[in-house]
Design a protein around this motif. Sequence first.
Motif, PDB file in Angstrom:
ATOM      1  N   GLU A 298     -10.960  67.507  41.997  1.00  0.00           N
ATOM      2  CA  GLU A 298     -11.974  66.519  42.383  1.00  0.00           C
ATOM      3  C   GLU A 298     -13.295  66.703  41.648  1.00  0.00           C
ATOM      4  O   GLU A 298     -14.263  65.982  41.909  1.00  0.00           O
ATOM      5  N   PHE A 299     -13.358  67.698  40.748  1.00  0.00           N
ATOM      6  CA  PHE A 299     -14.575  67.872  39.936  1.00  0.00           C
ATOM      7  C   PHE A 299     -14.763  66.653  39.044  1.00  0.00           C
ATOM      8  O   PHE A 299     -13.829  66.234  38.359  1.00  0.00           O
ATOM      9  N   SER A 300     -15.973  66.091  39.025  1.00  0.00           N
ATOM     10  CA  SER A 300     -16.222  65.023  38.060  1.00  0.00           C
ATOM     11  C   SER A 300     -16.351  65.660  36.679  1.00  0.00           C
ATOM     12  O   SER A 300     -16.674  66.857  36.555  1.00  0.00           O
ATOM     13  N   ASP A 301     -16.126  64.878  35.655  1.00  0.00           N
ATOM     14  CA  ASP A 301     -16.245  65.400  34.284  1.00  0.00           C
ATOM     15  C   ASP A 301     -17.674  65.891  34.034  1.00  0.00           C
ATOM     16  O   ASP A 301     -17.883  66.917  33.383  1.00  0.00           O
ATOM     17  N   ASP A 302     -18.644  65.174  34.581  1.00  0.00           N
ATOM     18  CA  ASP A 302     -20.049  65.564  34.376  1.00  0.00           C
ATOM     19  C   ASP A 302     -20.341  66.911  35.037  1.00  0.00           C
ATOM     20  O   ASP A 302     -21.028  67.764  34.464  1.00  0.00           O
ATOM     21  N   ASP A 303     -19.841  67.095  36.266  1.00  0.00           N
ATOM     22  CA  ASP A 303     -20.080  68.367  36.966  1.00  0.00           C
ATOM     23  C   ASP A 303     -19.391  69.521  36.232  1.00  0.00           C
ATOM     24  O   ASP A 303     -19.943  70.622  36.117  1.00  0.00           O
ATOM     25  N   TRP A 304     -18.186  69.258  35.750  1.00  0.00           N
ATOM     26  CA  TRP A 304     -17.471  70.291  34.977  1.00  0.00           C
ATOM     27  C   TRP A 304     -18.315  70.713  33.772  1.00  0.00           C
ATOM     28  O   TRP A 304     -18.542  71.905  33.531  1.00  0.00           O
ATOM     29  N   ASN A 305     -18.820  69.724  33.022  1.00  0.00           N
ATOM     30  CA  ASN A 305     -19.601  70.035  31.819  1.00  0.00           C
ATOM     31  C   ASN A 305     -20.909  70.737  32.175  1.00  0.00           C
ATOM     32  O   ASN A 305     -21.343  71.650  31.471  1.00  0.00           O
TER      33      ASN A 305
ATOM     34  N   ALA B 174     -14.716  75.390  37.932  1.00  0.00           N
ATOM     35  CA  ALA B 174     -15.456  75.347  36.664  1.00  0.00           C
ATOM     36  C   ALA B 174     -16.255  76.632  36.480  1.00  0.00           C
ATOM     37  O   ALA B 174     -16.346  77.179  35.374  1.00  0.00           O
TER      38      ALA B 174
END
Length: 275
Positions: free
Chosen positions: A108-115, A162
């Motif tokens: 459920e991590f958004s791509d933005d949060d992962w980055n 992450a």
Amino acid sequence: MIDLGLDGARAIVIGAGFVPTRAGHGRGSALQLARAGATVACVDKNAERAEQIAREITDEGGKAFAIVADVLESDQARRAVDEAASRMGGLDVCVDIVGQAMWSKAAEFSDDDWNAQLLVNLTQVFYVFKAAVPHLAANEQGGSLMALTSVDGIGSSRFHAAYGAAKAGVMSLVKTFADEYGKDGVRVNSVAPGNVGGGNWDLPEIPFGEDVVNALAPPRGRDIADAVLFLASRLSAKITGQTLVVDGGALALSPWGMKEEHIGRNVAFSNATQD
Ligand SMILES: NC(=O)c1ccc[n+]([C@@H]2O[C@H](COP(=O)([O-])OP(=O)(O)OC[C@H]3O[C@@H](n4cnc5c(N)ncnc54)[C@H](O)[C@@H]3O)[C@@H](O)[C@H]2O)c1
């Protein structure tokens, strides 16, 4: 007297400020290095906190000064390290404690949060390391470079995937920098705290974080600062490329749930199979 080799050393601690309720790993590291005789450049993105730790050190007779920089920006990381080295006439020790976990189920991590997690927990360590290496390598006696990682980079990082992936990346980065710059006398290591949570050894009004993981001996901020001190000191002169786990034994716990009452059953089983 044991000589830590840090009297007169020139140190920089990135993330040296103290946020009440957090563990204060930067503050603890800066204080311990100063108590061992180092001058400490206290870097923080928050000017008030940078000044506060520098003042705390000078108030107790140590040497320190503040630098304001946000090391999520590569050019600010370089500016901070260069300014520290220029004001102290070189650099012997660099400690980067910046990092923070964001919580969510893995898928459920958004791509933005992962980055964003990779930036704050891994990429900025690369920015700091590449800024510090030329200064440390310029010394005849080399220097000590360090970052804080986490046991979450070794085991599962449940609900903060992450963060764990980034901290595992720091352990790899440490080995590669140690390998490539060992010939220049640069030692590169990391400290992996267990579940310290918050709280501080000398500020009893701030309660320690609840430790639901570690049954043996929960590590505290002071334990992490002492590990940093050891890896900065001449006592660790031949230690490089390593991650020093300070988790009070949490990772050493057996995963099998054995109890003393199982001993008899297992003795009978192993005796039978060895006949
Ligand atoms: N507390 C624990 O249980 C635990 C466990 C394992 C690992 N860690 C690691 O400890 C470190 C954090 O320690 P803490 O909670 O004592 O620190 P913290 O989060 O309280 O931060 C300390 C200081 O760093 C500064 N800072 C944050 N981002 C910065 C940036 N981009 N540039 C410059 N300064 C910045 C903050 O302003 C703050 O004053 C992290 O690397 C974390 O992963 C903590």
